[in-house]
Motif scaffolding. Structure first.
Motif, short mmCIF file in Angstrom:
data_model
loop_
_atom_site.label_atom_id
_atom_site.label_comp_id
_atom_site.label_asym_id
_atom_site.label_seq_id
_atom_site.Cartn_x
_atom_site.Cartn_y
_atom_site.Cartn_z
N GLU A 99 0.91 -0.99 0.00
CA GLU A 99 0.13 -0.13 -0.03
C GLU A 99 0.89 1.17 -0.13
OE1 GLU A 99 -0.99 -2.63 1.72
OE2 GLU A 99 -2.39 -3.12 0.51
N LEU A 100 2.05 1.01 0.58
CA LEU A 100 2.92 2.44 0.74
C LEU A 100 3.79 2.53 -0.47
CD1 LEU A 100 4.03 2.43 4.58
CD2 LEU A 100 2.09 3.62 3.25
N GLY A 101 3.82 1.65 -1.38
CA GLY A 101 4.72 1.79 -2.48
C GLY A 101 6.01 1.50 -2.21
N VAL A 102 6.41 0.34 -1.18
CA VAL A 102 7.74 0.27 -0.84
C VAL A 102 8.68 -0.20 -2.09
CG1 VAL A 102 9.27 -1.00 0.67
CG2 VAL A 102 7.17 0.14 1.50
N GLY A 103 7.99 -1.18 -3.01
CA GLY A 103 8.48 -1.72 -4.04
C GLY A 103 8.92 -0.62 -5.09
N ALA A 104 8.17 0.84 -5.30
CA ALA A 104 8.59 1.48 -6.11
C ALA A 104 9.78 2.15 -5.48
CB ALA A 104 7.29 2.41 -6.47
N LEU A 105 9.81 2.66 -4.36
CA LEU A 105 10.93 3.36 -3.47
C LEU A 105 12.22 2.37 -3.86
CD1 LEU A 105 12.08 5.23 -1.76
CD2 LEU A 105 11.47 3.93 0.23
N LEU A 106 12.13 0.92 -3.60
CA LEU A 106 13.36 0.27 -3.70
C LEU A 106 13.77 0.11 -5.35
CD1 LEU A 106 12.24 -2.73 -1.47
CD2 LEU A 106 13.91 -0.97 -0.78
N ALA A 107 12.89 0.09 -5.88
CA ALA A 107 13.06 0.00 -7.51
C ALA A 107 14.04 1.36 -7.96
CB ALA A 107 11.85 -0.11 -8.27
N ARG A 108 13.30 2.52 -7.51
CA ARG A 108 14.01 3.86 -7.49
C ARG A 108 15.37 3.57 -6.86
NH1 ARG A 108 11.54 9.34 -6.91
NH2 ARG A 108 13.42 10.66 -7.22
N VAL A 109 15.47 3.42 -5.93
CA VAL A 109 17.05 3.60 -5.34
C VAL A 109 18.05 2.40 -6.15
CG1 VAL A 109 18.48 2.88 -3.32
CG2 VAL A 109 16.12 4.20 -3.12
N ALA A 110 17.38 1.23 -6.35
CA ALA A 110 18.29 0.20 -7.10
C ALA A 110 18.70 0.49 -8.63
CB ALA A 110 17.40 -0.94 -7.31
N GLU A 111 17.90 1.52 -9.10
CA GLU A 111 18.19 2.07 -10.25
C GLU A 111 19.65 2.75 -10.31
OE1 GLU A 111 15.82 5.57 -11.52
OE2 GLU A 111 13.74 4.26 -11.66
N GLY A 112 20.00 3.02 -8.85
CA GLY A 112 21.39 3.73 -9.14
C GLY A 112 21.29 5.25 -8.91
N GLY A 113 22.20 5.98 -8.74
CA GLY A 113 22.19 7.38 -8.58
C GLY A 113 21.70 7.83 -7.43
N VAL A 114 21.24 7.22 -6.45
CA VAL A 114 20.81 7.84 -5.17
C VAL A 114 21.95 7.37 -4.24
CG1 VAL A 114 19.09 7.62 -3.23
CG2 VAL A 114 18.42 7.55 -5.65
N GLU A 115 22.52 8.26 -3.70
CA GLU A 115 23.66 7.99 -2.47
C GLU A 115 23.18 7.96 -1.08
OE1 GLU A 115 26.56 11.06 -3.56
OE2 GLU A 115 26.91 10.13 -5.61
#
Lengths: 198, 198
Positions: free
Chosen positions: A120-136
């Motif tokens: 419900e919180l979109g944790v998957g989307a958050l993890l995918a975004r960080v996994a994309e790379g570029g987030v330090e």
């Protein structure tokens, strides 16, 4: 009694936070008595919002653009990702004006009682975004409540394998706060995190 | 920051009675987050109100019909005319449900400071309505405030030559009121208007 349309307007207004049946009636009357100044502009603005305001597909902020104004601002640093519970928290940070990174809006906190899980919180989307790379760095800017801190711990566990820096907001005495009026938890946290002056 | 449309919505909502900038922002977000449940129904209902709600040409109540529901109700007694300051007072009387006559909405009270004179209150329309004949009693149901009572005295003077009975609401202890918490003015009025029990 009032017409069906007016009753419906009062009922809808009463569902807004901060308005009860009495204040909803006052608000409805204020609109109806001043149609040119309040009612008509509200109709137009609400219709424009209903038509144009969307969730940003990147950070889930509300805006008329997708990606939203923050995500599409080239001046901002996409390497620092600030995770907030809700859009109001994002807006509060933006009013403070000191953060120049980007955001991710969870849309709440984990709650077994309210059946709010990671999906419900979109944790998957958050993890995918960080996994994309570029987030330090991921700043977990959740509320200093039990729910907020539980959610922060859960997110920290899930984010750890992705190798970015994970931080949270400092806890302590709020600016303008007087010790006398602060709760024990805040005083304890402020004491524990005390810092050298020089 | 938020989009221009959202900022405009917040500004408009903040002009409603009982809402400040903070609560307007909360209300706007509540609408935007639940477009199907709140935003869309509000757009439709407000548009319907803007299109259909008018002042009744007889009593100046707000309704989708003209004459309004009260004025066009054949069950009601047009010989008793209840003069109120504003539409909210009419609605309050209707909720109480004990009055079966008709109304006239002044739209305020006389106020030299706010430049509200007899013309702004439609005193001419009220006098014309009583002069038409058919009204046996005018109840001056104005607020027990200085402005309300000044206006009531003025109206009584103007209505007197027309030969109808002129009354006002009783003053006294409100139902559920405890003497300890009532002001001196109310206690004095209640004492002066005391009534035999048997």
């Amino acid at each position: 009694m009032a017409a069906v349309e007016i009753e419906r307007l009062i009922r809808l207004l009463a569902r807004l936070p901060g308005l009860g049946p009495r204040s909803a009636r006052r608000a409805a009357l204020a609109m109806l008595k001043r149609p040119e100044v309040l009612l008509q502009p509200l109709v137009e603005t609400l219709a424009a919002c209903a038509e144009h305001v969307r969730r940003c597909s990147r950070c889930r902020n509300l805006d008329v653009r997708d990606p939203c104004g923050v995500c599409s601002d080239a001046e901002r640093d996409p390497k620092i990702l600030f995770v907030v519970e809700d859009v109001e928290d994002l807006w509060a940070m933006e009013r403070a004006g000191s953060f120049r990174g980007v955001y991710f809006v969870l849309g709440g906190t984990l709650s077994a009682l309210d059946r709010v899980g990671p999906d419900e919180l979109g944790v998957g989307a958050l993890l995918a975004r960080v996994a994309e790379g570029g987030v330090e760095e991921v700043i977990l800017g959740l509320g200093a409540t039990v729910e907020g801190q539980t959610t922060a711990h859960y997110l920290a566990e899930r984010l750890k394998p992705l190798g970015c820096r994970i931080t949270r907001l400092a806890q302590g005495v709020p600016v303008g706060g007087e010790l006398e009026y602060l709760d024990e938890g805040t005083l304890e946290a402020a004491l524990r995190a005390r810092q050298p002056i020089v």
